[in-house]
Structure formats: C-alpha cells, structure tokens
Design a protein around this motif. Structure first.
Motif, PDB file in Angstrom:
ATOM      1  N   ASP A 302       0.830  -1.198   0.000  1.00 20.93           N
ATOM      2  CA  ASP A 302       0.000   0.000   0.000  1.00 20.93           C
ATOM      3  C   ASP A 302       0.870   1.257   0.000  1.00 20.93           C
ATOM      4  N   ALA A 303       0.255   2.367  -0.338  1.00 24.65           N
ATOM      5  CA  ALA A 303       0.988   3.635  -0.444  1.00 24.65           C
ATOM      6  C   ALA A 303       0.762   4.498   0.789  1.00 24.65           C
ATOM      7  N   LEU A 304       1.798   5.216   1.159  1.00 20.80           N
ATOM      8  CA  LEU A 304       1.668   6.224   2.202  1.00 20.80           C
ATOM      9  C   LEU A 304       0.902   7.423   1.656  1.00 20.80           C
ATOM     10  N   ASP A 305       0.327   8.222   2.551  1.00 22.62           N
ATOM     11  CA  ASP A 305      -0.255   9.484   2.120  1.00 22.62           C
ATOM     12  C   ASP A 305       0.865  10.368   1.559  1.00 22.62           C
ATOM     13  N   PRO A 306       0.525  11.297   0.681  1.00 19.40           N
ATOM     14  CA  PRO A 306       1.580  12.148   0.087  1.00 19.40           C
ATOM     15  C   PRO A 306       2.419  12.878   1.125  1.00 19.40           C
ATOM     16  N   GLU A 307       1.812  13.297   2.214  1.00 18.21           N
ATOM     17  CA  GLU A 307       2.531  14.032   3.248  1.00 18.21           C
ATOM     18  C   GLU A 307       2.289  13.375   4.610  1.00 18.21           C
ATOM     19  N   PRO A 308       3.285  13.395   5.476  1.00 17.71           N
ATOM     20  CA  PRO A 308       3.094  12.825   6.816  1.00 17.71           C
ATOM     21  C   PRO A 308       2.225  13.730   7.669  1.00 17.71           C
ATOM     22  N   PRO A 309       1.701  13.212   8.781  1.00 17.14           N
ATOM     23  CA  PRO A 309       0.931  14.066   9.701  1.00 17.14           C
ATOM     24  C   PRO A 309       1.821  15.171  10.270  1.00 17.14           C
ATOM     25  N   ALA A 310       1.193  16.227  10.717  1.00 15.66           N
ATOM     26  CA  ALA A 310       1.947  17.320  11.344  1.00 15.66           C
ATOM     27  C   ALA A 310       2.334  16.916  12.763  1.00 15.66           C
ATOM     28  N   PRO A 311       3.534  17.287  13.208  1.00 14.67           N
ATOM     29  CA  PRO A 311       3.947  16.958  14.582  1.00 14.67           C
ATOM     30  C   PRO A 311       3.194  17.794  15.603  1.00 14.67           C
ATOM     31  N   ARG A 312       3.069  17.225  16.804  1.00 10.64           N
ATOM     32  CA  ARG A 312       2.415  17.971  17.883  1.00 10.64           C
ATOM     33  C   ARG A 312       3.093  17.621  19.209  1.00 10.64           C
ATOM     34  N   GLY A 313       3.479  18.650  19.937  1.00  6.69           N
ATOM     35  CA  GLY A 313       4.022  18.467  21.270  1.00  6.69           C
ATOM     36  C   GLY A 313       5.411  17.870  21.306  1.00  6.69           C
ATOM     37  N   HIS A 314       5.725  17.280  22.454  1.00  7.35           N
ATOM     38  CA  HIS A 314       7.062  16.751  22.703  1.00  7.35           C
ATOM     39  C   HIS A 314       6.928  15.419  23.441  1.00  7.35           C
ATOM     40  N   ALA A 315       7.832  14.502  23.180  1.00  2.15           N
ATOM     41  CA  ALA A 315       7.815  13.189  23.835  1.00  2.15           C
ATOM     42  C   ALA A 315       9.214  12.845  24.324  1.00  2.15           C
ATOM     43  N   VAL A 316       9.269  12.184  25.481  1.00  2.57           N
ATOM     44  CA  VAL A 316      10.533  11.766  26.074  1.00  2.57           C
ATOM     45  C   VAL A 316      10.409  10.304  26.488  1.00  2.57           C
ATOM     46  N   GLU A 317      11.457   9.541  26.219  1.00  2.00           N
ATOM     47  CA  GLU A 317      11.487   8.112  26.566  1.00  2.00           C
ATOM     48  C   GLU A 317      12.691   7.825  27.440  1.00  2.00           C
ATOM     49  N   ALA A 318      12.505   6.985  28.450  1.00  2.00           N
ATOM     50  CA  ALA A 318      13.597   6.532  29.305  1.00  2.00           C
ATOM     51  C   ALA A 318      13.632   5.016  29.285  1.00  2.00           C
ATOM     52  N   ARG A 319      14.833   4.474  29.150  1.00  2.00           N
ATOM     53  CA  ARG A 319      14.999   3.017  29.139  1.00  2.00           C
ATOM     54  C   ARG A 319      15.336   2.543  30.550  1.00  2.00           C
ATOM     55  N   LEU A 320      14.508   1.664  31.057  1.00  2.00           N
ATOM     56  CA  LEU A 320      14.712   1.100  32.383  1.00  2.00           C
ATOM     57  C   LEU A 320      15.530  -0.179  32.246  1.00  2.00           C
ATOM     58  N   TYR A 321      16.731  -0.167  32.831  1.00  2.00           N
ATOM     59  CA  TYR A 321      17.636  -1.313  32.729  1.00  2.00           C
ATOM     60  C   TYR A 321      17.813  -1.992  34.083  1.00  2.00           C
ATOM     61  N   ALA A 322      17.970  -3.302  34.058  1.00  2.00           N
ATOM     62  CA  ALA A 322      18.372  -4.058  35.251  1.00  2.00           C
ATOM     63  C   ALA A 322      19.890  -3.978  35.329  1.00  2.00           C
ATOM     64  N   GLU A 323      20.378  -2.939  35.980  1.00  2.00           N
ATOM     65  CA  GLU A 323      21.811  -2.710  36.073  1.00  2.00           C
ATOM     66  C   GLU A 323      22.084  -1.778  37.238  1.00  2.00           C
ATOM     67  N   ASP A 324      23.332  -1.755  37.669  1.00  2.00           N
ATOM     68  CA  ASP A 324      23.745  -0.902  38.778  1.00  2.00           C
ATOM     69  C   ASP A 324      24.631   0.216  38.232  1.00  2.00           C
ATOM     70  N   PRO A 325      24.092   1.411  38.027  1.00  2.00           N
ATOM     71  CA  PRO A 325      24.890   2.505  37.456  1.00  2.00           C
ATOM     72  C   PRO A 325      26.108   2.850  38.289  1.00  2.00           C
ATOM     73  N   ALA A 326      26.033   2.661  39.612  1.00  2.00           N
ATOM     74  CA  ALA A 326      27.155   3.016  40.479  1.00  2.00           C
ATOM     75  C   ALA A 326      28.274   1.989  40.424  1.00  2.00           C
ATOM     76  N   ALA A 327      28.024   0.855  39.791  1.00  2.00           N
ATOM     77  CA  ALA A 327      29.038  -0.196  39.661  1.00  2.00           C
ATOM     78  C   ALA A 327      29.342  -0.432  38.187  1.00  2.00           C
ATOM     79  N   ALA A 328      29.638   0.658  37.476  1.00  2.00           N
ATOM     80  CA  ALA A 328      29.980   0.595  36.044  1.00  2.00           C
ATOM     81  C   ALA A 328      28.858  -0.031  35.227  1.00  2.00           C
ATOM     82  N   PHE A 329      27.616   0.211  35.647  1.00  2.00           N
ATOM     83  CA  PHE A 329      26.436  -0.276  34.931  1.00  2.00           C
ATOM     84  C   PHE A 329      26.419  -1.802  34.818  1.00  2.00           C
ATOM     85  N   ALA A 330      26.900  -2.479  35.839  1.00  2.00           N
ATOM     86  CA  ALA A 330      26.925  -3.941  35.827  1.00  2.00           C
ATOM     87  C   ALA A 330      25.505  -4.482  35.720  1.00  2.00           C
ATOM     88  N   PRO A 331      25.250  -5.407  34.786  1.00  5.60           N
ATOM     89  CA  PRO A 331      23.899  -5.990  34.663  1.00  5.60           C
ATOM     90  C   PRO A 331      23.506  -6.738  35.920  1.00  5.60           C
TER      91      PRO A 331
END
Length: 619
Positions: A302-331
């Motif tokens: 199928d074909a995309l529309d000629p133009e993409p939707p207009a952007p709105r607002g702002h989004a932020v993502e954080a990755r939650l890891y099973a690791e210890d940042p204080a120990a060199a990010f050890a898993p």
C-alpha cells in the motif's frame, strides 16, 4: 497482498510491541524462542510459538535458517525482524523472500548499502580512519554491523588500541554474528541526533522529524526525545535533506533511521539503521502514528499518504535497565517481582510480574514514554511517573533516570554525549530516605495490640537493614506498647502500621510509606532494603582482596600470563566476563600478588562467585 500471520524474529520488548499492533490489526502472531525464553512474555502473548535450537542462547536468534523454517512450519506469511539480532542482515532478508515469505523491512540491497557502517560512510562520502597515529586520538572503535553500543570502544591511548579492537571484535561477533570493526575519529562534546524516515514502494518518502539520543552509557542510549531540542531551523532542514538523500540513494523501503553527531553547529553522518529503532515510540507520540502498522502497510504494497501528519508536542522516553549505574552499569539478574508505572505514561516491556531477568540477553526491562504539549511538561511527567513507579526486583537504573531528567543540564537542553562522564558520580550518590528502615521494621512488627508488650520498660526492638545497591547499613529501633508499635524517637509518632502500609507523624507532618516484602528484601516507597540477620556466619566472610563476580556470566578471557603468585598492579584488567552480550572487565583492586585464581575461560559463574584474590602489597 493481505498478510494474515506474522512471525517476529526477535524476543522481549520489541516482539511484544509488534504483536500488540498485529493483534489490533487482526493478524495472528508467531513467536520464536531459545530455551531460556521458553516461558518469556513474548512467547506467552503470541498465538503460536516455535522453539529454536542453538549451541548457546545468544546464538539461537542468529540462526536465519531456523527462523525461516519456523515461519514456514507455523504457516506464517511474513517475518518482522524487530531490532538487533538479524534485523540488519541482508542474507536473512533474502532467505525470507526466497522462501516465499514477505519481509517486513527494506530490500536486501538497501540493507547491504547501509547496514555495514563502513559501506554506509563510503556512500555518504565519509571515510573511516586507516592506520591510527597519536594525532588521531581519541578514536572510536565500532562494529560494522548491528548497534546498541555493542562492539564500541573509545580509545585515548595508542597502546590500548589493539586490545580494544580485539574486545570490540569479540563483542560484535557474539552479538551480531559479524566481527568486522572499523575506527573513526571520536568527536567529544557532540549531540547524538537522528532522523526517522519511512518510505513506500511507490516513491513516497516521509521524514518524521528529529530525535535527540545524547544521554548514553557505554554508547547505548538511555534517554531519548522528539523533537531534538534547541537545533537551529537551518540545521534541522539540513538533517532532513541528508536523511532523505540516504533513502533515495539506496532505494530504501520501510522504516529506518539516519544518525548524526551534531557538534559546533555541523552535522556529521554516523550511520543508517535499516530497521525500527528502540526509541521509535517518541516519534509515534509526536506524529500520532503507529510505525509498526505503517511497516505492515508498506509490506502489503500500500501507499503512504503524500505528506506525513503534522507533529504535535514533545515526547521523552527513558529506558529502564536491570543494572547498577554506580558499579559501572553492571547488569543485574533475578526475579522481577513488580513492575508498574502510573497511568498516563506508555510502558513498553517484555516482562511481567514474577518473570526472571536472566544473563543471556540485553538488560533492558522496559521503556517509559511521556508525551505533552511542551518539552518541560513531558520531562516533568516522565520524571514524576518513574519516581512513583513500582520496580521491585533486581537493582535498576530508575533513580539515575529520575535524577537525569531533573538535572539542569538536561532540563535546559544543554546535554551532550559526555553527560554521564561528567555527572555520573553525583547522579548515583546514595540517597536513602532516613525513615525507610523504620517503616520496614514497623511493617514487620505489625499493628497487633499488645504484641510483645511488657509492663516493665525494656530495651527497644532493633532491626538492621542494608540499602541496595550502595550497601550502607541502617538500624531501626522501635518499642511495643499497649496501642501497638511505637518509634524509639520522641519526634516520630506511629499513626498506622501494617505489613503493606506505614504512616508516620514526623514533627507534625504525616508521611505515608508503601511496603512490599519478598523474603529478606523489603521495598519502602521503592527504597530497596535487605533485612540483615542478627548474627553473621564467619564462614561467609571473604578474605581481603577477594574479586567477586559482579553479575552472572561466562569467563571469556583471563589476562595473559596470569597465574597464582603473579604480581599485579592496581586497575590492571585481570578477568573478562561476558553477560547480556557485553564484556565486563574485572580489575585488580590494588597492587600486590595474586594469591588465588578460580576463573578459567568458559567457566559459568553466579553473582558473588569468587574469581580471584589479590593480596595488597605492604607499604
């Protein structure tokens, strides 16, 4: 062609993510899995599941022949590669189409042109370094295939180059089945900015804005956002044009990402990822689209529309890891007892309560995404949601994420890829609520009237806890009274105490504590505490200088010539462990003599296993 059944050649969060869209579109789903993943969430969520045999769990998802056979055996008519593993493998894409299946991704020729970072740079007019000299330092050793920070090393001393190239090659081979690496200049103080693209088979190309992914550890992204803040309009236009040029130059089809390093107002091409990115949800939130649904639409012709939707607002993502940042990010590994975030924040995960976090794969537990009209509102919402989230199980980077989102350098949009090099120590400093141990003790004491009460006043009850992961010990003291337990502190009054909830009046201010217990581990408002026994078994004490495995894994290297009796120097790499497809170095804690060596190549070790002992030299 109308698709009916889709196999996802992946695992964990991305498999669950693709399955969610497939279900919404009425498509049936097929999962593949290794033996450790037999009961994983992505397997439980799929309509059908096929076991993939493999010599090792990490190798399982790299067997293109087995994945194609699984698709045929399960009656799938299409294969979605997800990200990582075989997602940027042109031979796998060809094998899928040669088997009569639909490949939900770009043509193999486009993958070949861009999936190898060396060839991609040549196409975009950027040449990797040849022979490296002192004048070239610092440099970055980088895997030619794959991504996610694996097979990457920053080298600042020429003498370390050979060893780091070998380490990067080994890591890349394990993660992607391809050990090719190259060397490029390392630009310090730059921002990692990328552009999301989408192209159909009818010549339409969508450029879906920018993302900033500058907050990284071990060259792997931690916090991402869309759009990239603070870029001059002319630079944004240039980035969009360069991304579209890469798409049209390769005849690209499907979803992809063109990555740049932005420094001193200039854009430096890094690579093109010929797949969906981990951070795609922030673009989905801003543009109001489902990129997986669009991938499926394009794969059906199928074909995309000629133009993409207009952007709105702002989004932020954080990755939650099973690791210890204080120990060199050890898993970290173990049982994930509880994972929940407040409403209003999107949570993409491959785990659910009670699942086991193992050692074989990436340490990412989930991605939390907040969308709001402004950047400030989105950042504030995400930080607040993560702070209130329930994350009970292995040590995670949750507190690091909250502090990072609230750091002035980030809130002002002044961050770059060196953010954690500058701020990690302050962002990982222990900060335990001083009343958490008391709340834990009172929850254990319960609210039973007269429980342990004596007419004659006696010594207070004392319980000891160790806060995780910093290891600091705390003592909580309370008394039993006619009306229930009471704090051994005149400024604290116990309003309520039950196994799951404690309310304290502290100098006239009531504070509430949610308590959850799992064996000797207690979570008080998500402060992790380990209850300590009254007496310590002397047999469990380790000799000074003991090197313990910081995580479960496999010993893959031992320093050349390392034998008992050898002299070692402080900081010298002695042992290399591989866990979650990353290599982790165990260094000598001090200069001295190696008096014991228990680590041999190929040995599987659990967390806390004794690897070696270094007797510090007397001064």
């Amino acid at each position: 062609m109308n698709l009916t059944r889709v196999l996802v050649a992946n695992r964990g969060e991305i498999a669950c993510r693709v399955f969610r869209t497939c279900r919404e579109l009425g498509l049936r789903t097929v999962a593949v899995h290794s033996d450790p993943d037999a009961d994983a969430l992505h397997v439980r969520e799929a309509d059908l599941a096929v076991r993939l045999p493999g010599a090792t769990p990490a190798e399982t998802y790299l067997r293109a022949d087995l994945v194609v056979k699984a698709a045929l055996d399960a009656g799938a008519d299409a294969v979605h590669p997800g990200y990582g593993f075989l997602s940027e493998n042109a031979d796998f894409a060809r094998a899928v189409t040669d088997a009569g299946l639909v490949w939900i991704g770009p043509p193999p020729e486009a993958i070949e042109a861009m999936a190898s970072k060396t060839r991609a740079k040549e196409l975009m007019g950027v040449a990797p370094l040849g022979e490296v000299t002192e004048a070239d330092l610092p440099v970055l050793v980088k895997a030619a295939a794959g991504g996610g920070g694996r097979g990457m090393r920053v080298v600042r001393e020429l003498a370390a180059l050979e060893a780091e190239v070998e380490a990067a090659r080994s890591e890349a081979l394990s993660a992607f089945g391809d050990g090719e690496v190259f060397v490029e200049p390392y630009v310090e103080g730059g921002r990692h900015v990328e552009v999301q693209v989408l192209a159909d088979t009818h010549g339409t190309v969508w450029v879906l804005g920018t993302r900033d992914c500058s907050l990284q550890r071990r060259h792997q992204k931690v916090i991402e956002e869309a759009p990239a803040p603070g870029l001059p309009p002319e630079l944004v236009t240039e980035l969009h044009e360069l991304a579209e040029r890469a798409v049209r130059a390769t005849g690209y089809v499907g979803a992809g990402t063109v990555e740049f390093l932005v420094a001193d107002g200039a854009a430096h091409f890094l690579e093109m990822n010929t797949r969906l990115q981990v951070e795609h949800p922030v673009t989905e939130a801003v543009f109001g689209v489902d990129l997986v649904a669009l991938q499926l639409l394009i794969a059906e012709g199928d074909a995309l529309d000629p133009e993409p939707p207009a952007p709105r607002g702002h989004a932020v993502e954080a990755r939650l890891y099973a690791e210890d940042p204080a120990a060199a990010f050890a898993p970290q590994t173990g049982t994930l007892h509880r994972l929940s975030v407040p409403p209003g924040v999107r949570l993409d995960t491959g785990y659910t309560d009670g699942d086991t976090i193992g050692v074989h794969y990436d340490a990412m537990l989930a991605k939390a995404v907040a969308h709001a009209p402004t950047r400030a509102a989105a950042v504030r919402a995400l930080a607040g949601a993560l702070e209130r989230a329930e994350v009970h199980g292995p040590v995670t980077n949750r507190d690091l994420l909250v502090r990072s989102l609230r750091h002035p350098e980030f809130t002002d949009g002044r961050m770059d890829t060196g953010f954690y090099e500058r701020h990690l120590a302050e962002l990982t400093a222990p900060a335990v609520d001083p009343y958490a141990p008391l709340a834990a003790a009172l929850a254990t004491a319960g609210g039973h009237r007269f429980g342990g009460f004596r007419n004659v006043p006696s010594q207070p009850q004392t319980k000891r806890y160790r806060s995780e992961p910093d290891g600091t010990e705390h003592e909580a003291r309370y008394r039993h009274t006619r009306t229930g337990p009471a704090a051994d502190d005149s400024g604290v009054r116990v309003v309520h105490a039950s196994p799951t909830r404690v309310v304290l009046d502290i100098s006239g201010v009531q504070r509430k504590f949610a308590v959850a217990s799992y064996g000797d581990r207690v979570y008080v408002n998500d402060v992790a505490l380990t209850a300590l026994p009254r007496f310590t078994d002397p047999s469990e004490q380790r000799a000074p200088g003991s090197l313990l495995a910081p995580m479960p894994g496999t010993v893959v290297r031992v320093a050349e010539g390392l034998v008992e009796g050898a002299a070692v120097t402080a900081g010298q790499p002695l042992i290399w462990l591989e866990a979650m497809k990353m290599e982790h170095r165990i260094n000598a804690p001090a200069s001295g003599t190696l008096t014991a060596l228990h680590a041999g190549v190929g040995r599987q070790v659990e967390v806390g296993a004794l690897l070696a002992v270094v007797q510090e030299e007397q001064k």
